[in-house]
Design a protein around this motif. Structure first.
Motif: not given
Ligand SMILES: Cc1cc2nc3c(=O)[nH]c(=O)nc-3n(C[C@H](O)[C@H](O)[C@H](O)COP(=O)(O)O)c2cc1C
Length: 205
Positions: A187-201
């Motif tokens: 099995k292959t994993l989906y690419p890593r999902a988007y993460r909110k960054n410093y500016e956003e959180i």
């Protein structure tokens, strides 16, 4: 493994190789590394049920929205928080007493302080139990990765059902479950999902 690799390579893997066991000693090593997690007053208000047998897996699977990883992973941990972990029954207080050179009054004051912070309402008790046990849960996933073991946290579960079916007492809260094992290699994993960054959180004040 560097800490960078541990952070970057930990993924929630959906497909476990059901033919690959997780050795008992390795599970112990993972847990004994993970318990270096911090906790309020170092009270460690947590417990773990390691679901390994077919019977227990079948039971947990039905209480986990039939997520196949519960059956496929060699072990799934039920992470529990102890809502009464601040109270006098916690053996960690014995270590406090030793460190206080047997000063009972100092111990009683510290216990009173812990009670005032964590024991005065159901909401505080729950927050105490779940925040600490959730830190242990994260620590387990990083510890597992540091030993080359994959993981998957789950809260798509029937919390009350697990409490009932696994005969847990009322002071325990089910925080999440974590499947542990090894990725099914086909099995292959989906690419890593988007993460909110410093500016956003982060809000700087
Ligand atoms: C507390 C918690 C509960 C989760 N519950 C589930 C779940 O029940 N089923 C599932 O497929 N994924 C579950 N996930 C996995 C997340 O979907 C996953 O962590 C997220 O998509 C980011 O992917 P990554 O862990 O591979 O970086 C859970 C994650 C966390 C932290």
């Amino acid at each position: 493994m560097s800490s960078k690799e541990i952070f970057e390579e930990r993924r929630s893997i959906n497909f476990f190789d059901s033919k690959k066991n997780l050795e008992d000693n390795l599970l112990k090593d993972i847990i004994n590394r993970a318990v270096l997690a911090p906790s309020a007053f170092n009270l460690q208000p947590w417990e773990i049920i390691a679901v390994k047998s077919k019977e227990a897996k079948d039971k947990l699977y039905k209480l986990s929205s039939n997520q196949p990883k519960v059956l496929e992973a060699p072990v799934t941990l039920i992470i529990l928080g102890d809502k009464n972990g601040y109270d006098k029954s916690n053996p960690i207080w014995d270590i406090f007493l030793k460190n206080f050179d047997g000063d009972e009054e100092k111990l009683a004051n510290t216990q009173g302080f812990a009670y005032s912070l964590y024991g005065t309402s159901e909401e505080r008790k729950l927050k105490f139990a779940e925040s600490n046990a959730a830190l242990l849960a994260m620590s387990i996933m990083y510890a597992a990765k540091s030993f080359g073991v994959d993981s998957h946290p789950m809260s798509g579960i029937d919390f009350d059902g697990i409490k009932k079916e696994f005969h847990l007492d009322d002071n325990k809260t089910v925080v999440m479950t974590i499947a542990l094992g090894y990725l099914e290699e086909s099995k292959t994993l989906y690419p890593r999902a988007y993460r909110k960054n410093y500016e956003e959180i982060v809000k700087e004040l």
